[in-house]
Design a protein around this motif. Structure first.
Motif, PDB file in Angstrom:
ATOM      1  N   LEU A  14       0.823  -1.204   0.000  1.00  0.00           N
ATOM      2  CA  LEU A  14       0.000   0.000   0.000  1.00  0.00           C
ATOM      3  C   LEU A  14       0.860   1.259   0.000  1.00  0.00           C
ATOM      4  O   LEU A  14       0.552   2.239  -0.681  1.00  0.00           O
ATOM      5  CB  LEU A  14      -0.936  -0.010   1.209  1.00  0.00           C
ATOM      6  N   VAL A  15       1.944   1.223   0.768  1.00  0.00           N
ATOM      7  CA  VAL A  15       2.864   2.368   0.776  1.00  0.00           C
ATOM      8  C   VAL A  15       3.484   2.565  -0.604  1.00  0.00           C
ATOM      9  O   VAL A  15       3.599   3.692  -1.102  1.00  0.00           O
ATOM     10  CB  VAL A  15       3.958   2.164   1.848  1.00  0.00           C
ATOM     11  N   GLY A  16       3.890   1.459  -1.229  1.00  0.00           N
ATOM     12  CA  GLY A  16       4.447   1.557  -2.573  1.00  0.00           C
ATOM     13  C   GLY A  16       3.445   2.119  -3.570  1.00  0.00           C
ATOM     14  O   GLY A  16       3.807   2.923  -4.443  1.00  0.00           O
ATOM     15  N   LEU A  17       2.167   1.721  -3.445  1.00  0.00           N
ATOM     16  CA  LEU A  17       1.130   2.249  -4.328  1.00  0.00           C
ATOM     17  C   LEU A  17       0.955   3.751  -4.118  1.00  0.00           C
ATOM     18  O   LEU A  17       0.809   4.508  -5.080  1.00  0.00           O
ATOM     19  CB  LEU A  17      -0.184   1.516  -4.070  1.00  0.00           C
ATOM     20  N   ALA A  18       0.967   4.182  -2.842  1.00  0.00           N
ATOM     21  CA  ALA A  18       0.827   5.604  -2.545  1.00  0.00           C
ATOM     22  C   ALA A  18       2.001   6.403  -3.114  1.00  0.00           C
ATOM     23  O   ALA A  18       1.815   7.503  -3.659  1.00  0.00           O
ATOM     24  CB  ALA A  18       0.734   5.813  -1.029  1.00  0.00           C
ATOM     25  N   VAL A  19       3.204   5.863  -3.023  1.00  0.00           N
ATOM     26  CA  VAL A  19       4.377   6.543  -3.586  1.00  0.00           C
ATOM     27  C   VAL A  19       4.265   6.643  -5.099  1.00  0.00           C
ATOM     28  O   VAL A  19       4.577   7.681  -5.698  1.00  0.00           O
ATOM     29  CB  VAL A  19       5.662   5.793  -3.176  1.00  0.00           C
ATOM     30  N   LEU A  20       3.795   5.560  -5.734  1.00  0.00           N
ATOM     31  CA  LEU A  20       3.637   5.565  -7.188  1.00  0.00           C
ATOM     32  C   LEU A  20       2.625   6.617  -7.625  1.00  0.00           C
ATOM     33  O   LEU A  20       2.864   7.353  -8.604  1.00  0.00           O
ATOM     34  CB  LEU A  20       3.191   4.175  -7.657  1.00  0.00           C
ATOM     35  N   ILE A  21       1.515   6.715  -6.910  1.00  0.00           N
ATOM     36  CA  ILE A  21       0.507   7.728  -7.238  1.00  0.00           C
ATOM     37  C   ILE A  21       1.082   9.125  -7.054  1.00  0.00           C
ATOM     38  O   ILE A  21       0.858  10.033  -7.872  1.00  0.00           O
ATOM     39  CB  ILE A  21      -0.750   7.527  -6.369  1.00  0.00           C
ATOM     40  N   GLY A  22       1.845   9.305  -5.966  1.00  0.00           N
ATOM     41  CA  GLY A  22       2.462  10.614  -5.718  1.00  0.00           C
ATOM     42  C   GLY A  22       3.437  11.001  -6.819  1.00  0.00           C
ATOM     43  O   GLY A  22       3.450  12.156  -7.277  1.00  0.00           O
TER      44      GLY A  22
END
Length: 298
Positions: A14-22
């Motif tokens: 989930l953290v990786g997904l949030a970083v990718l979106i950012g």
């Protein structure tokens, strides 16, 4: 401890997904709208809305209704994009599952044959490796041509079977290589013990080699599942099979100038398809956890 480890992996995902979106939104805000080149070579992706829609636009596109003929219309009401992506991903998952099963059976069979007769290992292994150099784009029309008009008793060859066969073609390789390595993984001491008690090939296989090969088999199954999904998507596109996520990507791409967000909904559906197959293999991994400890111990 196992549940905690998988929970930690989920949080990191989930953290990786949030970083990718950012990073996506940051590049969209700062990147060149028409892209950029260096010495005439394009190196910067276009950040305009036609190429990189906002994440919120992609999310909103899931709730939009279909306006074209890319999907089946249920009754008099057109389905939403989310329903179309879900239906297409379900079909692709079914075809990929059949291909995965074909790949596992073929891969395990080849590994067992190569373990039983070393001369066959030396004869087959180079061809198994060489088989993966054939491009799928060239293979798909051949498989479709072979299947046309083919029937086995009352069973007639369907177009989706060609897609599953292509998926199985990609899936068998990691299983065959990983399992062949796993069957040879038992140490010298347990192998010598089975020889000293005059254990036969079948007894040695079931009680020593198969349990020891599980730590090699599980990663191979993960690669096989990913390969089956890739083979399914490429096969759908290559032979023009309707109803799957691959053809949906093409259908949405044809209308990308009007609504580029829909292309990304289909791409997200394909990515979710890969995650589902990975989750299924993870369940298999959990079921064989005790054999992995046994294999590592030996």
């Amino acid at each position: 401890m196992t549940a905690l480890r998988y929970a930690r992996k989920a949080v990191l995902a989930l953290v990786g997904l949030a970083v990718l979106i950012g990073l996506w939104e940051l590049y969209k805000s700062l990147g060149p709208a028409r892209g950029g080149t260096l010495f005439g070579v394009p190196i910067w992706a276009r950040a305009g809305n036609a190429a990189m829609p906002h994440v919120t636009s992609v999310i909103d596109a899931f709730g939009a209704q279909e306006v074209g003929g890319a999907t089946i219309v249920r009754g008099s009401t057109a389905p939403t994009v989310f329903e179309s992506v879900l239906s297409a991903a379900g079909n692709s998952l079914l075809w990929a599952g059949v291909g995965f099963a074909i790949g596992v059976v073929v891969g395990l069979g080849l590994a067992l044959v190569m373990d039983r007769l070393q001369v066959l290992e030396r004869a087959l292994l180079p061809w198994i490796v060489l088989s993966q150099t054939v491009p799928l784009i060239a293979l798909a029309p051949l498989v479709t041509g072979w299947g046309n008009g083919l029937s086995i008793g009352p069973l007639e060859w369907q177009r989706w079977m060609s897609v599953s066969l292509i998926a199985g073609y990609l899936a068998f390789f990691p299983v065959a290589v990983g399992m062949a390595r796993g069957l040879k993984s038992p140490g010298a001491v347990p192998t010598e013990y089975f020889r000293s008690v005059n254990a036969g090939w079948w007894q040695t296989l079931t009680r020593l080699k198969l349990p020891a090969s599980v730590p090699f088999l599980v990663p191979a199954l993960r690669l096989a599942a990913a390969g089956a999904v890739v083979g399914t998507v490429v096969g759908e596109i290559s032979i023009g099979l309707e109803g799957g996520i691959g053809r949906l990507i093409i259908s949405y791409s044809q209308g990308a100038t009007g609504d580029p967000s829909r292309v990304y909904t289909a791409v997200i559906g394909a990515a979710a398809l890969g995650l589902v197959t990975a989750a299924i293999v993870t369940l298999f991994d959990l079921a064989l956890r005790r054999y992995q400890r046994t294999g590592n111990a030996s």
